[in-house]
Scaffold this active site. Structure first.
Site, PDB file in Angstrom:
ATOM      1  N   GLN A  93      -3.661   3.616  -6.770  1.00 11.67           N
ATOM      2  CA  GLN A  93      -3.407   2.175  -6.768  1.00 11.67           C
ATOM      3  C   GLN A  93      -4.291   1.504  -7.826  1.00 11.67           C
ATOM      4  OE1 GLN A  93      -2.926   0.580  -2.466  1.00 11.67           O
ATOM      5  NE2 GLN A  93      -4.247   2.365  -2.309  1.00 11.67           N
ATOM      6  N   HIS A 111       0.309   0.916  -9.694  1.00 10.73           N
ATOM      7  CA  HIS A 111       0.128  -0.528  -9.897  1.00 10.73           C
ATOM      8  C   HIS A 111      -0.184  -0.873 -11.344  1.00 10.73           C
ATOM      9  CE1 HIS A 111      -0.848  -0.981  -5.333  1.00 10.73           C
ATOM     10  NE2 HIS A 111       0.449  -0.934  -5.579  1.00 10.73           N
ATOM     11  N   SER A 181      -8.060   0.298   1.768  1.00 17.01           N
ATOM     12  CA  SER A 181      -8.111  -0.404   3.060  1.00 17.01           C
ATOM     13  C   SER A 181      -6.786  -0.315   3.800  1.00 17.01           C
ATOM     14  CB  SER A 181      -8.467  -1.875   2.819  1.00 17.01           C
ATOM     15  OG  SER A 181      -7.487  -2.486   1.996  1.00 17.01           O
TER      16      SER A 181
HETATM   17  C1  BV8 Z   1       6.185  -4.969  -3.419  1.00 22.02           C
HETATM   18  C2  BV8 Z   1      -2.884  -4.475  -9.305  1.00 22.02           C
HETATM   19  C3  BV8 Z   1       8.539  -4.900  -3.171  1.00 22.02           C
HETATM   20  C4  BV8 Z   1      -3.614  -5.766  -9.492  1.00 22.02           C
HETATM   21  C5  BV8 Z   1      -2.347  -4.508  -6.981  1.00 22.02           C
HETATM   22  C6  BV8 Z   1       5.695  -4.596   3.297  1.00 22.02           C
HETATM   23  C7  BV8 Z   1       6.463  -3.765   2.469  1.00 22.02           C
HETATM   24  C8  BV8 Z   1       6.501  -3.971   1.093  1.00 22.02           C
HETATM   25  C9  BV8 Z   1       5.767  -5.014   0.532  1.00 22.02           C
HETATM   26  C10 BV8 Z   1       5.019  -5.850   1.346  1.00 22.02           C
HETATM   27  C11 BV8 Z   1       4.989  -5.644   2.715  1.00 22.02           C
HETATM   28  N1  BV8 Z   1       4.193  -6.597   3.260  1.00 22.02           N
HETATM   29  C12 BV8 Z   1       3.713  -7.376   2.269  1.00 22.02           C
HETATM   30  C13 BV8 Z   1       4.211  -6.967   1.101  1.00 22.02           C
HETATM   31  C14 BV8 Z   1       3.940  -7.601  -0.187  1.00 22.02           C
HETATM   32  C15 BV8 Z   1       2.686  -7.098  -0.890  1.00 22.02           C
HETATM   33  C16 BV8 Z   1       1.570  -6.756   0.040  1.00 22.02           C
HETATM   34  O1  BV8 Z   1       1.412  -5.609   0.432  1.00 22.02           O
HETATM   35  N2  BV8 Z   1       0.756  -7.751   0.380  1.00 22.02           N
HETATM   36  C17 BV8 Z   1      -0.394  -7.512   1.222  1.00 22.02           C
HETATM   37  C18 BV8 Z   1      -1.543  -8.364   0.743  1.00 22.02           C
HETATM   38  C19 BV8 Z   1       0.003  -7.807   2.651  1.00 22.02           C
HETATM   39  N3  BV8 Z   1       3.018  -5.960  -1.710  1.00 22.02           N
HETATM   40  C20 BV8 Z   1       3.490  -6.183  -2.944  1.00 22.02           C
HETATM   41  O2  BV8 Z   1       3.687  -7.273  -3.415  1.00 22.02           O
HETATM   42  C21 BV8 Z   1       3.809  -4.937  -3.754  1.00 22.02           C
HETATM   43  N4  BV8 Z   1       5.153  -5.017  -4.242  1.00 22.02           N
HETATM   44  O3  BV8 Z   1       6.051  -4.930  -2.230  1.00 22.02           O
HETATM   45  O4  BV8 Z   1       7.414  -4.977  -4.057  1.00 22.02           O
HETATM   46  C22 BV8 Z   1       9.064  -3.517  -3.149  1.00 22.02           C
HETATM   47  C23 BV8 Z   1       8.258  -2.458  -2.746  1.00 22.02           C
HETATM   48  C24 BV8 Z   1       8.784  -1.177  -2.725  1.00 22.02           C
HETATM   49  C25 BV8 Z   1      10.086  -0.972  -3.100  1.00 22.02           C
HETATM   50  C26 BV8 Z   1      10.880  -2.040  -3.504  1.00 22.02           C
HETATM   51  C27 BV8 Z   1      10.382  -3.324  -3.529  1.00 22.02           C
HETATM   52  C28 BV8 Z   1       2.937  -4.844  -4.994  1.00 22.02           C
HETATM   53  C29 BV8 Z   1       1.500  -4.662  -4.615  1.00 22.02           C
HETATM   54  C30 BV8 Z   1       0.681  -4.382  -5.883  1.00 22.02           C
HETATM   55  C31 BV8 Z   1      -0.306  -5.499  -6.128  1.00 22.02           C
HETATM   56  N5  BV8 Z   1      -1.213  -5.099  -7.195  1.00 22.02           N
HETATM   57  N6  BV8 Z   1      -3.125  -4.049  -7.964  1.00 22.02           N
HETATM   58  C32 BV8 Z   1      -4.985  -5.516 -10.005  1.00 22.02           C
HETATM   59  O5  BV8 Z   1      -5.564  -4.430  -9.766  1.00 22.02           O
HETATM   60  O6  BV8 Z   1      -5.479  -6.438 -10.649  1.00 22.02           O
HETATM   61  S1  BV8 Z   1      -2.858  -4.253  -5.386  1.00 22.02           S
HETATM   62  C33 BV8 Z   1      -4.526  -4.103  -5.450  1.00 22.02           C
HETATM   63  O7  BV8 Z   1      -4.994  -4.425  -4.194  1.00 22.02           O
HETATM   64  C34 BV8 Z   1      -4.984  -2.696  -5.703  1.00 22.02           C
HETATM   65  O8  BV8 Z   1      -4.206  -2.032  -6.629  1.00 22.02           O
HETATM   66  C35 BV8 Z   1      -4.930  -2.108  -4.367  1.00 22.02           C
HETATM   67  O9  BV8 Z   1      -3.676  -1.584  -4.098  1.00 22.02           O
HETATM   68  C36 BV8 Z   1      -5.162  -3.308  -3.526  1.00 22.02           C
HETATM   69  C37 BV8 Z   1      -6.582  -3.262  -3.071  1.00 22.02           C
HETATM   70  O10 BV8 Z   1      -6.514  -2.357  -2.085  1.00 22.02           O
HETATM   71  P1  BV8 Z   1      -7.520  -1.148  -2.021  1.00 22.02           P
HETATM   72  O11 BV8 Z   1      -7.355  -0.259  -3.181  1.00 22.02           O
HETATM   73  O12 BV8 Z   1      -7.310  -0.571  -0.694  1.00 22.02           O
HETATM   74  O13 BV8 Z   1      -8.915  -1.830  -2.166  1.00 22.02           O
HETATM   75  P2  BV8 Z   1      -9.655  -2.650  -1.037  1.00 22.02           P
HETATM   76  O14 BV8 Z   1     -10.746  -3.408  -1.694  1.00 22.02           O
HETATM   77  O15 BV8 Z   1      -8.653  -3.378  -0.199  1.00 22.02           O
HETATM   78  O16 BV8 Z   1     -10.296  -1.518  -0.108  1.00 22.02           O
HETATM   79  C38 BV8 Z   1     -11.297  -0.687  -0.670  1.00 22.02           C
HETATM   80  C39 BV8 Z   1     -11.484   0.445   0.300  1.00 22.02           C
HETATM   81  O17 BV8 Z   1     -12.433   1.335  -0.262  1.00 22.02           O
HETATM   82  C40 BV8 Z   1     -12.048  -0.001   1.640  1.00 22.02           C
HETATM   83  O18 BV8 Z   1     -11.290   0.568   2.677  1.00 22.02           O
HETATM   84  C41 BV8 Z   1     -13.450   0.580   1.666  1.00 22.02           C
HETATM   85  O19 BV8 Z   1     -13.838   1.005   2.960  1.00 22.02           O
HETATM   86  C42 BV8 Z   1     -13.291   1.760   0.756  1.00 22.02           C
HETATM   87  N7  BV8 Z   1     -14.537   2.198   0.112  1.00 22.02           N
HETATM   88  C43 BV8 Z   1     -15.612   1.456  -0.252  1.00 22.02           C
HETATM   89  N8  BV8 Z   1     -16.555   2.271  -0.786  1.00 22.02           N
HETATM   90  C44 BV8 Z   1     -16.045   3.528  -0.769  1.00 22.02           C
HETATM   91  C45 BV8 Z   1     -14.768   3.484  -0.200  1.00 22.02           C
HETATM   92  N9  BV8 Z   1     -14.016   4.585  -0.035  1.00 22.02           N
HETATM   93  C46 BV8 Z   1     -14.543   5.762  -0.425  1.00 22.02           C
HETATM   94  N10 BV8 Z   1     -15.765   5.888  -0.974  1.00 22.02           N
HETATM   95  C47 BV8 Z   1     -16.530   4.801  -1.159  1.00 22.02           C
HETATM   96  N11 BV8 Z   1     -17.758   4.936  -1.705  1.00 22.02           N
END
Ligand code: BV8
Length: 237
Positions: A93, A111, A181
């Site tokens: 991602q 992404h 997450s």
């Molecule tokens: C879409 C680029 C339609 C930007 C990003 C249900 C189904 C489908 C879609 C949706 C749905 N419900 C809602 C949606 C819409 C939406 C969505 O999911 N919204 C959320 C907020 C509810 N999704 C979309 O819009 C997606 N598109 O759905 O299109 C479709 C889909 C399929 C087929 C046809 C049509 C597009 C989403 C992409 C958005 N762009 N990134 C940029 O980077 O600038 S998302 C961006 O946020 C990241 O890429 C990543 O995916 C996300 C952040 O998440 P994480 O990577 O998990 O990071 P986070 O900070 O949240 O967590 C960090 C984790 O690391 C934590 O758990 C922590 O504990 C852990 N960690 C910390 N330290 C460590 C560690 N792990 C290991 N070791 C460590 N040391």
């Protein structure tokens, strides 16, 4: 995690694998992303409203990612790939290039990629490490003159090659999810798809993800500690 001789492994990573390289995670910064709210910068609406702001955000992320180095999590995944070869597939991602700089070859950035820009008006796509910090330096397509945007999949946009992702996921014997997450779909739904197909699913990270209930096994800890342990276990050392 046991992998038989011909078993395929599908790995999904998130911002957590780059956390120990010093790159901010979305959740880690309390819902702000390097000081910006996501909807301010990672949506087509934000781009429409203020392309200069969006380019300032991605220019800052380019600078940070360029200054960061891969960590032991990235390197360990490259070693597992080295051992498994074509049986390994890494879907990330993340938009940084730390997996590649650690030696991973089979990487799909669902992404998008921070160090690429694409044209809004034609198929032009280019490797691009430049930073665009002022209104009058926003890049234009050399072919058609339209605006160049970061090659990033924003919220509301469709991730890249979902068909190819699902083909690989469905053919896997095991799914390993690291450092995410589990709050962004469709990536967060991969584990549900896997489990429904009888594919074993493991999560590695310091805290349980939002989709924890779907995993067969959760190993709590930083990826730089847990991935080397997994490497020993699956004999890919
Ligand atoms: C879409 C680029 C339609 C930007 C990003 C249900 C189904 C489908 C879609 C949706 C749905 N419900 C809602 C949606 C819409 C939406 C969505 O999911 N919204 C959320 C907020 C509810 N999704 C979309 O819009 C997606 N598109 O759905 O299109 C479709 C889909 C399929 C087929 C046809 C049509 C597009 C989403 C992409 C958005 N762009 N990134 C940029 O980077 O600038 S998302 C961006 O946020 C990241 O890429 C990543 O995916 C996300 C952040 O998440 P994480 O990577 O998990 O990071 P986070 O900070 O949240 O967590 C960090 C984790 O690391 C934590 O758990 C922590 O504990 C852990 N960690 C910390 N330290 C460590 C560690 N792990 C290991 N070791 C460590 N040391």
């Amino acid at each position: 995690m046991k992998l038989a001789q011909r078993d395929r492994l599908f790995v999904l990573t998130g911002a957590g694998v780059s956390a120990e390289s010093g790159l901010a995670t979305f959740r880690g910064s309390g819902g702000l992303w390097n000081g910006y709210r996501v909807e301010q910068v990672a949506t087509p609406e934000a781009w429409e409203a203020d392309p200069a702001l969006v380019w300032r955000f991605y220019s800052m992320r380019r600078r940070e990612a360029a200054a960061a180095s891969p960590n032991a999590a990235h390197r360990t995944l490259a070693r597992i790939e080295n051992r498994l070869g074509d049986r390994f597939f890494l879907c990330t991602q993340n938009v940084d290039d730390l997996h590649e700089r650690a030696g991973s070859l089979r990487v799909h950035h669902m992404h998008g990629s921070l160090f690429q820009s694409r044209c809004e008006g034609c198929p032009f796509l280019v490797a691009d490490t430049a930073c665009y910090e002022s209104e009058d330096s926003l890049p234009r397509c050399p072919r058609c003159g339209s605006s160049l945007r970061p090659r990033i999949v924003w919220f509301g946009e469709i991730p890249l090659d979902m068909e190819g992702i699902y083909r690989r996921l469905d053919a896997a014997a095991a799914l390993l999810v690291v450092g995410t997450s589990g709050s962004v779909y469709p990536a967060a739904g991969f584990v549900h798809r896997a489990v429904a197909l009888g594919i074993g699913a493991m999560y590695i990270g310091p805290e349980s993800p939002a989709n924890a209930e779907a995993f067969d096994e959760i190993r709590l800890g930083p990826a730089t500690r847990e991935l080397p342990r997994l490497l020993e276990e699956i004999g890919a050392g």
